[in-house]
Design an enzyme around this catalytic site. Sequence first.
Site, PDB file in Angstrom:
ATOM      1  N   PRO A 286     -21.373  28.111  -5.429  1.00  0.00           N
ATOM      2  CA  PRO A 286     -22.512  28.133  -4.496  1.00  0.00           C
ATOM      3  C   PRO A 286     -23.820  27.537  -5.026  1.00  0.00           C
ATOM      4  CG  PRO A 286     -22.207  30.283  -5.458  1.00  0.00           C
ATOM      5  CD  PRO A 286     -21.058  29.435  -5.950  1.00  0.00           C
ATOM      6  N   CYS A 287     -23.853  26.236  -5.195  1.00  0.00           N
ATOM      7  CA  CYS A 287     -25.080  25.568  -5.630  1.00  0.00           C
ATOM      8  C   CYS A 287     -26.156  25.627  -4.551  1.00  0.00           C
ATOM      9  CB  CYS A 287     -24.801  24.139  -6.080  1.00  0.00           C
ATOM     10  SG  CYS A 287     -23.942  23.131  -4.884  1.00  0.00           S
TER      11      CYS A 287
END
Length: 147
Positions: free
Chosen positions: A113-114
């Site tokens: 989850p950047c």
Amino acid sequence: MSTRTIETLIGALTLTASADAITAVRFGAQDARDVSALLDAAESQLHEYFARTRRTFDLPLDPRGTAFELRVWAALRTIPYGETRSYGAIGSPRAARAVGMANHRNPLPILIPCHRVIGADGSLTGYAGGLETKRRLLALEGITHLK
């Protein structure tokens, strides 16, 4: 390698898998629909995520990158659903720019989850899928207090 394009709330995503792991998530369609139990699982879990019934992913992932990128991506996976961190909080404040570049090279957005990484001042910063996609992903997780 197997590839499949799925439709989601943020548009088409193209998933790629080896025999053992998910290797890439790309924004956009490639008109592929390979048969793969692993892609079936990834598609199902992504649809659950977009339906807000899944907060974590239980998939084997195989991102390819440098040792530093792999460390950054491992740190990203520890950011809980519905929370954000600044680039400086991932690693060290002096490495914020390098963390940003590692985020840009993340081959598995959403699964790693950047999108949960924001500027130190609470502002939206770059995202491979575009800032509107990042905003929508964060809003999906209940994060709406961004600059």
